[in-house]
Design an enzyme around this catalytic site. Structure first.
Site, PDB file in Angstrom:
ATOM      1  N   SER A   1     -50.420  65.120  67.110  1.00 29.17           N
ATOM      2  CA  SER A   1     -50.666  66.560  67.242  1.00 29.17           C
ATOM      3  C   SER A   1     -51.194  66.891  68.639  1.00 29.17           C
ATOM      4  O   SER A   1     -50.466  66.717  69.617  1.00 29.17           O
ATOM      5  CB  SER A   1     -51.625  67.017  66.129  1.00 29.17           C
TER       6      SER A   1
ATOM      7  N   ASP B   1     -43.508  70.470  58.545  1.00 28.41           N
ATOM      8  CA  ASP B   1     -44.799  70.647  59.216  1.00 28.41           C
ATOM      9  C   ASP B   1     -45.100  72.133  59.414  1.00 28.41           C
ATOM     10  O   ASP B   1     -44.363  72.821  60.128  1.00 28.41           O
ATOM     11  CB  ASP B   1     -44.766  69.932  60.573  1.00 28.41           C
TER      12      ASP B   1
ATOM     13  N   HIS C   1     -47.815  67.957  58.089  1.00 24.84           N
ATOM     14  CA  HIS C   1     -48.513  67.565  59.317  1.00 24.84           C
ATOM     15  C   HIS C   1     -49.356  66.319  59.028  1.00 24.84           C
ATOM     16  O   HIS C   1     -50.580  66.410  58.871  1.00 24.84           O
ATOM     17  CB  HIS C   1     -49.379  68.730  59.797  1.00 24.84           C
TER      18      HIS C   1
END
Length: 235
Positions: A127, A181, A212
């Site tokens: 991320s 996601d 995610h």
């Protein structure tokens, strides 16, 4: 001027902290997590074929994050909410990205001083950590073994071509993303993939039926890729 201190966790694969590492993997966590976040993932990997590997898990500085109401948490840079107008690009914290780029480059430099050559170092992130991996790795002055971006994107993409370093113009890149996601949408990830491919990078792309997060198949694919790139760099 002294750089801010980054707290780090470490482990050496094969369960022997005294072993001399033959390679290093620097793992950058996502927003609100810390250096402990990916320690369990490292334990799932089998890199014994390439010898002892040092995993380095730094914790990002604590800073207010706009998208979370200004609440202070560990973050590599600030994140602004997307614009209500899809034609207006998302505001990016270029200053924060560049400040953390210096911190991450400092971690690379430290591994080199500890005896691991740059071409045996992999930079990896999830991320926000993915964004920092691409931000730093593509601009690093030393040739790295590879870059791993999980569930993230290419930050300030419009400056990357002009700012990328010569040393890492052919560095292999592993990108993986969840098809569902909701945090970093798959279209943002594929746009980053395509931008990197257009610049000539060898991108190994994987998409998984997940949100995610990280899944078992992804860890297996990443393990195989790490064995490949670190095995090649040992030659």
């Amino acid at each position: 001027m002294n750089k801010p201190f980054l707290e780090t966790q470490e482990l050496v694969s094969e369960g022997n902290p005294a072993a001399t590492p033959t390679a290093s993997i620097i793992v950058l966590h996502g927003l609100g997590a810390d250096g402990n976040d990916f320690v369990p993932i490292a334990h799932e990997m089998d890199l014994s074929a390439i010898g002892p590997v040092r995993f380095v898990f730094p914790s990002a500085p604590v800073r207010p994050v706009t998208i979370n109401g200004g609440y202070a948490m560990r973050a590599w840079y600030d994140i602004h909410p997307p614009s209500n107008n899809p034609a207006v690009p998302r505001l990016e914290d270029a200053a924060g990205l560049r400040a953390s780029q210096d911190l991450v480059q400092g971690l690379i430099d430290r591994e080199i001083t500890r005896g691991v050559p740059a071409h045996r170092i992999v930079l990896m992130g999830f991320s926000q950590g993915c964004a920092m991996t691409l931000m730093t790795g593509l601009r690093a002055p030393q040739r790295l073994a590879g870059l791993v971006g999980l569930s993230g994107y290419l930050p300030i993409a419009e400056t990357t071509a002009a700012e990328r370093g010569e040393a890492n113009r052919d560095t292999p890149i592993f990108l993986a993303h969840g098809e569902d996601d909701p945090m970093v949408t798959i279209d943002r990830a594929t746009a980053s993939r395509d931008a990197l491919a257009a610049m000539g990078y060898a991108v190994e792309w994987h998409a998984y039926p997940m949100e995610h997060t990280v899944c078992g198949e992804e860890v297996e694919d990443l393990n195989a890729w790490l064995l490949k790139v670190l095995g090649a760099s040992a030659a």
